[in-house]
Design a protein around this motif. Sequence first.
Motif, PDB file in Angstrom:
ATOM      1  N   PRO A  11       0.538   1.539   6.694  1.00  0.00           N
ATOM      2  CA  PRO A  11       0.054   1.231   5.339  1.00  0.00           C
ATOM      3  C   PRO A  11       0.806   0.054   4.730  1.00  0.00           C
ATOM      4  O   PRO A  11       1.997  -0.149   4.978  1.00  0.00           O
ATOM      5  N   ILE A  12       0.093  -0.724   3.933  1.00  0.00           N
ATOM      6  CA  ILE A  12       0.696  -1.835   3.199  1.00  0.00           C
ATOM      7  C   ILE A  12       1.531  -1.272   2.048  1.00  0.00           C
ATOM      8  O   ILE A  12       1.140  -0.298   1.416  1.00  0.00           O
ATOM      9  N   LEU A 195      -3.785 -12.683  -0.547  1.00  0.00           N
ATOM     10  CA  LEU A 195      -4.719 -11.562  -0.679  1.00  0.00           C
ATOM     11  C   LEU A 195      -4.606 -10.671   0.564  1.00  0.00           C
ATOM     12  O   LEU A 195      -5.508 -10.600   1.399  1.00  0.00           O
ATOM     13  N   SER A 196      -3.492 -10.014   0.679  1.00  0.00           N
ATOM     14  CA  SER A 196      -3.171  -9.236   1.879  1.00  0.00           C
ATOM     15  C   SER A 196      -3.636  -7.792   1.700  1.00  0.00           C
ATOM     16  O   SER A 196      -2.857  -6.889   1.390  1.00  0.00           O
ATOM     17  N   ILE A 197      -4.939  -7.593   1.868  1.00  0.00           N
ATOM     18  CA  ILE A 197      -5.514  -6.254   1.834  1.00  0.00           C
ATOM     19  C   ILE A 197      -6.273  -6.047   3.141  1.00  0.00           C
ATOM     20  O   ILE A 197      -6.757  -7.000   3.760  1.00  0.00           O
ATOM     21  N   PRO A 198      -6.355  -4.802   3.613  1.00  0.00           N
ATOM     22  CA  PRO A 198      -6.893  -4.553   4.956  1.00  0.00           C
ATOM     23  C   PRO A 198      -8.404  -4.688   5.043  1.00  0.00           C
ATOM     24  O   PRO A 198      -9.128  -4.518   4.064  1.00  0.00           O
ATOM     25  N   SER A 199      -8.877  -4.994   6.240  1.00  0.00           N
ATOM     26  CA  SER A 199     -10.294  -4.943   6.572  1.00  0.00           C
ATOM     27  C   SER A 199     -10.501  -3.761   7.512  1.00  0.00           C
ATOM     28  O   SER A 199      -9.563  -3.268   8.133  1.00  0.00           O
ATOM     29  N   HIS A 200     -11.730  -3.295   7.628  1.00  0.00           N
ATOM     30  CA  HIS A 200     -11.986  -2.159   8.504  1.00  0.00           C
ATOM     31  C   HIS A 200     -13.438  -2.174   8.951  1.00  0.00           C
ATOM     32  O   HIS A 200     -14.275  -2.875   8.368  1.00  0.00           O
ATOM     33  N   ARG A 201     -13.708  -1.426   9.998  1.00  0.00           N
ATOM     34  CA  ARG A 201     -15.065  -1.318  10.510  1.00  0.00           C
ATOM     35  C   ARG A 201     -15.713  -0.038  10.003  1.00  0.00           C
ATOM     36  O   ARG A 201     -15.101   1.021  10.029  1.00  0.00           O
ATOM     37  N   ALA A 394     -14.368   7.011 -12.298  1.00  0.00           N
ATOM     38  CA  ALA A 394     -15.210   8.201 -12.182  1.00  0.00           C
ATOM     39  C   ALA A 394     -15.821   8.385 -10.801  1.00  0.00           C
ATOM     40  O   ALA A 394     -16.515   9.392 -10.573  1.00  0.00           O
ATOM     41  N   VAL A 395     -15.606   7.443  -9.884  1.00  0.00           N
ATOM     42  CA  VAL A 395     -16.204   7.553  -8.556  1.00  0.00           C
ATOM     43  C   VAL A 395     -15.115   7.653  -7.501  1.00  0.00           C
ATOM     44  O   VAL A 395     -13.936   7.372  -7.762  1.00  0.00           O
ATOM     45  N   ALA A 396     -15.515   8.030  -6.300  1.00  0.00           N
ATOM     46  CA  ALA A 396     -14.574   8.149  -5.190  1.00  0.00           C
ATOM     47  C   ALA A 396     -14.036   6.771  -4.812  1.00  0.00           C
ATOM     48  O   ALA A 396     -14.700   5.749  -5.010  1.00  0.00           O
ATOM     49  N   PRO A 397     -12.818   6.712  -4.248  1.00  0.00           N
ATOM     50  CA  PRO A 397     -12.215   5.419  -3.888  1.00  0.00           C
ATOM     51  C   PRO A 397     -13.065   4.576  -2.951  1.00  0.00           C
ATOM     52  O   PRO A 397     -13.010   3.352  -3.015  1.00  0.00           O
ATOM     53  N   ASP A 398     -13.874   5.218  -2.101  1.00  0.00           N
ATOM     54  CA  ASP A 398     -14.696   4.446  -1.164  1.00  0.00           C
ATOM     55  C   ASP A 398     -16.010   3.982  -1.779  1.00  0.00           C
ATOM     56  O   ASP A 398     -16.843   3.384  -1.088  1.00  0.00           O
ATOM     57  N   VAL A 512      -4.388   3.208  -1.977  1.00  0.00           N
ATOM     58  CA  VAL A 512      -3.466   4.333  -1.788  1.00  0.00           C
ATOM     59  C   VAL A 512      -4.259   5.607  -1.537  1.00  0.00           C
ATOM     60  O   VAL A 512      -3.950   6.395  -0.634  1.00  0.00           O
ATOM     61  N   ALA A 513      -5.317   5.815  -2.325  1.00  0.00           N
ATOM     62  CA  ALA A 513      -6.138   7.017  -2.164  1.00  0.00           C
ATOM     63  C   ALA A 513      -6.820   7.048  -0.797  1.00  0.00           C
ATOM     64  O   ALA A 513      -7.048   8.122  -0.234  1.00  0.00           O
ATOM     65  N   ARG A 514      -7.121   5.879  -0.251  1.00  0.00           N
ATOM     66  CA  ARG A 514      -7.761   5.815   1.070  1.00  0.00           C
ATOM     67  C   ARG A 514      -6.748   5.811   2.207  1.00  0.00           C
ATOM     68  O   ARG A 514      -7.132   5.712   3.375  1.00  0.00           O
ATOM     69  N   GLY A 515      -5.470   5.856   1.886  1.00  0.00           N
ATOM     70  CA  GLY A 515      -4.435   5.877   2.915  1.00  0.00           C
ATOM     71  C   GLY A 515      -4.138   4.519   3.526  1.00  0.00           C
ATOM     72  O   GLY A 515      -3.490   4.428   4.575  1.00  0.00           O
ATOM     73  N   GLU A 516      -4.602   3.435   2.887  1.00  0.00           N
ATOM     74  CA  GLU A 516      -4.389   2.084   3.414  1.00  0.00           C
ATOM     75  C   GLU A 516      -3.118   1.437   2.870  1.00  0.00           C
ATOM     76  O   GLU A 516      -2.703   0.390   3.355  1.00  0.00           O
ATOM     77  N   ALA A 517      -2.528   2.043   1.843  1.00  0.00           N
ATOM     78  CA  ALA A 517      -1.349   1.450   1.222  1.00  0.00           C
ATOM     79  C   ALA A 517      -0.516   2.543   0.570  1.00  0.00           C
ATOM     80  O   ALA A 517      -0.993   3.665   0.338  1.00  0.00           O
ATOM     81  N   VAL A 518       0.722   2.205   0.293  1.00  0.00           N
ATOM     82  CA  VAL A 518       1.597   3.080  -0.486  1.00  0.00           C
ATOM     83  C   VAL A 518       2.248   2.220  -1.565  1.00  0.00           C
ATOM     84  O   VAL A 518       2.455   1.017  -1.381  1.00  0.00           O
ATOM     85  N   MET A 519       2.525   2.845  -2.695  1.00  0.00           N
ATOM     86  CA  MET A 519       3.237   2.119  -3.740  1.00  0.00           C
ATOM     87  C   MET A 519       4.691   1.946  -3.327  1.00  0.00           C
ATOM     88  O   MET A 519       5.240   2.713  -2.534  1.00  0.00           O
ATOM     89  N   GLU A 520       5.340   0.941  -3.880  1.00  0.00           N
ATOM     90  CA  GLU A 520       6.708   0.606  -3.490  1.00  0.00           C
ATOM     91  C   GLU A 520       7.661   1.789  -3.657  1.00  0.00           C
ATOM     92  O   GLU A 520       8.488   2.068  -2.781  1.00  0.00           O
ATOM     93  N   GLU A 521       7.490   2.529  -4.763  1.00  0.00           N
ATOM     94  CA  GLU A 521       8.417   3.632  -5.023  1.00  0.00           C
ATOM     95  C   GLU A 521       8.216   4.799  -4.067  1.00  0.00           C
ATOM     96  O   GLU A 521       9.087   5.659  -3.909  1.00  0.00           O
ATOM     97  N   ASP A 522       7.024   4.839  -3.388  1.00  0.00           N
ATOM     98  CA  ASP A 522       6.741   5.928  -2.457  1.00  0.00           C
ATOM     99  C   ASP A 522       6.941   5.540  -0.998  1.00  0.00           C
ATOM    100  O   ASP A 522       6.772   6.376  -0.106  1.00  0.00           O
ATOM    101  N   ALA A 523       7.264   4.268  -0.761  1.00  0.00           N
ATOM    102  CA  ALA A 523       7.436   3.793   0.610  1.00  0.00           C
ATOM    103  C   ALA A 523       8.692   4.410   1.212  1.00  0.00           C
ATOM    104  O   ALA A 523       9.705   4.580   0.532  1.00  0.00           O
TER     105      ALA A 523
END
Length: 535
Positions: A11-12, A195-201, A394-398, A512-523
């Motif tokens: 995770p980023i 803009l370092s955010i992940p891509s996925h299939r 109000a909607v899911a992260p995805d 974070v909700a999708r498991g692609e990243a963590v916040m700095e304080e939780d790393a």
Amino acid sequence: MTATADAPPTPIVLTQKRIWLIFSALIAGMFLASLDQTIVGTAMPTIVGDLGGISQMAWTTTAYLLATTIVMPIYGKFGDLFGRRWLFLFAIAVFTAASVGAAAATGFWEFVTFRGLQGVGGGGLMILAQAIIADVVPAKDRGKYMAPMGAIFGVTSVAGPLLGGFFADDLSWRWCFWLNVPIGLAALVIAFRYLSIPSHRPTTRPDYLGVVLMSSSTALLILITDWGGKQYAWGSTVIVSMIAALVAALGAFIVVEARAEEPMLPLWLFRNRTFVLTSAIGLILGLVMFAALGFLPTYLQMATGTTAAVSGLLLIPMMVGMMATLIASMGVITKTGRYRIYPPVGALIILASLLWLTGLDAHTSMWIIGGMLFTMGAGLGLIMQIIVLVVQNAVAPDQIGTATSANNYFREMGGAIGVAVFGSIFTHRLTEGLTDAFRSHGAEVIGSNLDPSNLVPTVVKHLPTGLHDAIVNAYVQALVPGFWYLIPGAVLAFVLALFIPQLTLSDQAGMVARGEAVMEEDAPKPETEPISMPR
């Protein structure tokens, strides 16, 4: 086979520095798209005159609006499926390349084509910037980032007309587009680097048939509202055929979405109370805002005798009001997490401004008009960005991109319908009013050598007082009754806003909700070797 062969990517870590760098890339892209929406307007008469397209001038606006509105839901959905980084880079690249083409265009339809391509890029920049912020910033903290994004619109709405008028009058209209090139290249470099955010299939097949049907429906609706009553009579074969095609396309779209594995616009979203309410408010807001503000600059030019570029300055009070309430409300929302009060209050303020605007007449001072516009802006600032934040929460992260683009899409659709309906009313009443003005002041028309087909503000300003007032009054009588038609819309927006539920703002960013990243304080902290103490 290694033990880590199928391990998920690391995770980023979303540090505060990384978030601000990503935000700088988004601001650069949004500034690029927002400036282009306003800088071209004041230069457009010069552009079409130079390229020989005066009779087809509407296409310069229609092409951009059509492309932007069509691609909004596509960027939103595909961003959810594939990730937003490469789509954002694609949008900047297309926009910048199309700007080069528009600047170098030698023919009118060549120019219109590149304006359409600019819309393809610009629509992506607007939608993806709002969705990416939701990816990297929790909803409870998002207000302090969305407020500057809203302020970008205020700055460019003033700077754009001034720059467009300056380029058209003193340099060349082509600089309206050459200006985009260095800004676009800078935005591209910043976005590529930071803009370092992940891509996925995606695990499911995208709804390509839904894309085609939704795009077709959008195109038909915009063309119907743009052509109906102007280029073609509402009862003409062309318009009736297009309406029938629109109904068929919408019906097919609903059937396809109900069966698609990964629908373009999931129908179950319409069971989400917050999504339905914010989408309806967005549509009404677009209708009221674009209709009310679309023709005010024309009146202001005629009433004051200013040029199109300078008339843009007369809208500053509205932008000041919008930025003041937007920044203030977002600050309070960030501190308290409470947002429910703002949309209803904003709708009431918009209603008050519309009622005030119905009192406009040929002798209303510019100070009073400034107050009217300030009030309108203050109301808009309490709704526009807030309902985006609310629907994202109000909607899911995805589904963040889908929900964000849908909200913007419905607002653009409302704007297209509002401008078409209001424009028909305005044009019809203005034609009648000017005919009466010229008939009752025939001697002054002849004496001043006025050509009714060349009714520009600088000419009207120097006409005899009686004729001048009659012409300005014709514009007033054409404009003011239309505000009464918008008042029920503001009332409906207020009623709908009362039912927006107060939900707890999420403390997790989308990634974070999708498991692609963590916040700095939780790393996880790196392990350190134990220190050996000497014996």
